[in-house]
Design a protein around this motif. Structure first.
Motif, PDB file in Angstrom:
ATOM      1  N   ASP A  56     -56.871  11.939  34.006  1.00 34.33           N
ATOM      2  CA  ASP A  56     -55.413  11.823  33.935  1.00 34.33           C
ATOM      3  C   ASP A  56     -54.808  13.143  33.458  1.00 34.33           C
ATOM      4  O   ASP A  56     -55.041  13.574  32.324  1.00 34.33           O
ATOM      5  CB  ASP A  56     -55.024  10.700  32.983  1.00 34.33           C
ATOM      6  N   ALA A  57     -54.037  13.777  34.326  1.00 36.60           N
ATOM      7  CA  ALA A  57     -53.458  15.092  34.028  1.00 36.60           C
ATOM      8  C   ALA A  57     -52.382  15.038  32.958  1.00 36.60           C
ATOM      9  O   ALA A  57     -51.953  16.082  32.453  1.00 36.60           O
ATOM     10  CB  ALA A  57     -52.884  15.699  35.313  1.00 36.60           C
ATOM     11  N   ARG A  58     -51.937  13.846  32.593  1.00 32.12           N
ATOM     12  CA  ARG A  58     -50.912  13.733  31.557  1.00 32.12           C
ATOM     13  C   ARG A  58     -51.491  13.918  30.153  1.00 32.12           C
ATOM     14  O   ARG A  58     -50.748  14.022  29.173  1.00 32.12           O
ATOM     15  CB  ARG A  58     -50.235  12.365  31.645  1.00 32.12           C
ATOM     16  N   ILE A  59     -52.805  13.977  30.050  1.00 28.76           N
ATOM     17  CA  ILE A  59     -53.468  14.126  28.748  1.00 28.76           C
ATOM     18  C   ILE A  59     -53.780  15.598  28.487  1.00 28.76           C
ATOM     19  O   ILE A  59     -54.349  16.286  29.341  1.00 28.76           O
ATOM     20  CB  ILE A  59     -54.777  13.315  28.699  1.00 28.76           C
ATOM     21  N   ARG A  60     -53.390  16.083  27.305  1.00 32.19           N
ATOM     22  CA  ARG A  60     -53.752  17.431  26.864  1.00 32.19           C
ATOM     23  C   ARG A  60     -54.544  17.324  25.564  1.00 32.19           C
ATOM     24  O   ARG A  60     -54.097  16.661  24.620  1.00 32.19           O
ATOM     25  CB  ARG A  60     -52.515  18.301  26.648  1.00 32.19           C
ATOM     26  N   LEU A  61     -55.685  17.961  25.506  1.00 30.70           N
ATOM     27  CA  LEU A  61     -56.547  17.902  24.331  1.00 30.70           C
ATOM     28  C   LEU A  61     -56.440  19.189  23.521  1.00 30.70           C
ATOM     29  O   LEU A  61     -56.426  20.290  24.081  1.00 30.70           O
ATOM     30  CB  LEU A  61     -58.006  17.684  24.741  1.00 30.70           C
ATOM     31  N   LYS A  62     -56.385  19.040  22.219  1.00 28.64           N
ATOM     32  CA  LYS A  62     -56.306  20.172  21.305  1.00 28.64           C
ATOM     33  C   LYS A  62     -57.356  20.014  20.213  1.00 28.64           C
ATOM     34  O   LYS A  62     -57.744  18.901  19.859  1.00 28.64           O
ATOM     35  CB  LYS A  62     -54.911  20.263  20.666  1.00 28.64           C
ATOM     36  N   THR A  63     -57.790  21.148  19.680  1.00 27.36           N
ATOM     37  CA  THR A  63     -58.740  21.141  18.570  1.00 27.36           C
ATOM     38  C   THR A  63     -57.975  21.247  17.265  1.00 27.36           C
ATOM     39  O   THR A  63     -57.208  22.194  17.053  1.00 27.36           O
ATOM     40  CB  THR A  63     -59.726  22.313  18.676  1.00 27.36           C
ATOM     41  N   GLY A  64     -58.150  20.274  16.401  1.00 26.11           N
ATOM     42  CA  GLY A  64     -57.422  20.252  15.140  1.00 26.11           C
ATOM     43  C   GLY A  64     -57.911  21.299  14.158  1.00 26.11           C
ATOM     44  O   GLY A  64     -59.002  21.865  14.314  1.00 26.11           O
ATOM     45  N   PRO A  65     -57.123  21.555  13.105  1.00 29.60           N
ATOM     46  CA  PRO A  65     -57.467  22.576  12.108  1.00 29.60           C
ATOM     47  C   PRO A  65     -58.654  22.197  11.221  1.00 29.60           C
ATOM     48  O   PRO A  65     -59.184  23.042  10.507  1.00 29.60           O
ATOM     49  CB  PRO A  65     -56.184  22.698  11.263  1.00 29.60           C
ATOM     50  N   GLY A  66     -59.022  20.902  11.217  1.00 27.48           N
ATOM     51  CA  GLY A  66     -60.131  20.475  10.370  1.00 27.48           C
ATOM     52  C   GLY A  66     -59.778  20.415   8.896  1.00 27.48           C
ATOM     53  O   GLY A  66     -60.644  20.601   8.041  1.00 27.48           O
ATOM     54  N   ARG A  67     -58.513  20.093   8.595  1.00 30.31           N
ATOM     55  CA  ARG A  67     -58.052  20.076   7.204  1.00 30.31           C
ATOM     56  C   ARG A  67     -57.398  18.753   6.829  1.00 30.31           C
ATOM     57  O   ARG A  67     -56.621  18.689   5.887  1.00 30.31           O
ATOM     58  CB  ARG A  67     -57.089  21.231   6.971  1.00 30.31           C
ATOM     59  N   GLY A  68     -57.700  17.701   7.561  1.00 33.67           N
ATOM     60  CA  GLY A  68     -57.177  16.394   7.193  1.00 33.67           C
ATOM     61  C   GLY A  68     -55.998  15.937   8.029  1.00 33.67           C
ATOM     62  O   GLY A  68     -55.481  16.664   8.893  1.00 33.67           O
ATOM     63  N   VAL A  69     -55.554  14.700   7.735  1.00 35.23           N
ATOM     64  CA  VAL A  69     -54.576  14.009   8.568  1.00 35.23           C
ATOM     65  C   VAL A  69     -53.240  14.745   8.650  1.00 35.23           C
ATOM     66  O   VAL A  69     -52.726  15.011   9.738  1.00 35.23           O
ATOM     67  CB  VAL A  69     -54.355  12.568   8.053  1.00 35.23           C
TER      68      VAL A  69
END
Length: 244
Positions: A56-69
């Motif tokens: 689904d092209a409407r989804i974009r994935l990102k890598t979080g900072p790894g510092r909590g919610v």
């Protein structure tokens, strides 16, 4: 132009994230996007997200900072391009009509924030624990009300893109990002609309990043004082910048 962005953060959510993503996508339109920021999952969450993103092209994935919610929420909100932004947890279940109902409310009322009701369910997604989250929370707008006891629940919230200018960055010292967004809006703009419609199954289980219980009075007072301090500083900063 992106109509609406769904901002979702994930962390080790393999047990529930498939059902949540499927429920979100079912209610989205072609002009909408689902932005997901994973904060360093060590289970199969990332593989599941990549599988859906390929389909689904409407989804974009990102890598979080790894510092909590809170930091990850701040991160994913900066990646949202929609006119309206919906907050989403990784483990709830959206009703098919949720997005359209909320978007219609924005158009009809001109409000800045929409909060809707939810049914609280157990981990199996079907056993009802509380029929109405509104009743449990005594939900409603108001700065003092929501500083004393927060009734802004992120997974039930959506807001206009322009509110990000005042909300970001989310302070590290506060406890809840949804409370911050709701109270900032109450203080500066007003116009929060509370819908009685139960548009979400709010799943509670042993792996939730938040809980529904209270903690000690000392921590409670510390959190409220920290919130008031940050709120005062942000309002002062905004008013100063707008007077220039």
């Amino acid at each position: 132009m992106i109509r609406a962005s769904v901002a979702m953060i994930t962390y080790n959510g393999e047990n529930y994230v498939r059902e949540q993503i499927a429920s979100v996508l079912a209610g989205m339109g072609e002009q909408d996007e689902l932005v997901i920021s994973d904060d360093g999952s060590t289970d199969h969450t990332v593989q599941i997200l990549e599988e859906y993103a390929m389909q689904d092209a409407r989804i974009r994935l990102k890598t979080g900072p790894g510092r909590g919610v809170k930091v990850n929420v701040d991160h994913v909100l900066r990646e949202c391009h929609g006119k309206f932004i919906f907050l989403a947890d990784q483990d709830d279940i959206w009703k098919p009509e949720k997005m359209e109902c909320v978007l219609q409310t924005f158009v009809k009322t001109g409000c800045s924030v929409v909060v809707h009701d939810a049914t609280v369910v157990a981990g199996d997604g079907s056993t009802v624990l509380r029929d109405s989250f509104y009743t449990f929370k005594n939900s409603g707008a108001g700065v003092l009300k929501n500083i004393w006891r927060n009734t802004y629940v992120g997974c039930c919230m959506a807001f206009r893109q322009e509110l990000l200018e005042d909300v970001l960055p989310i302070p590290d010292t506060i406890e809840m990002h949804d409370q911050w967004i709701g109270v900032i809006n109450d203080r500066l703009k007003g116009g929060t609309c509370f819908l009685p419609d139960k548009l979400l199954l709010y799943r509670r289980h042993g792996e939730n990043s938040s809980n529904m219980s209270h903690y000690g009075i000392k921590k409670m007072l510390h959190n409220r004082l920290a919130f008031i301090h940050e709120l005062h500083a942000r309002i002062h900063e905004i008013q100063k910048n707008r007077s220039c």
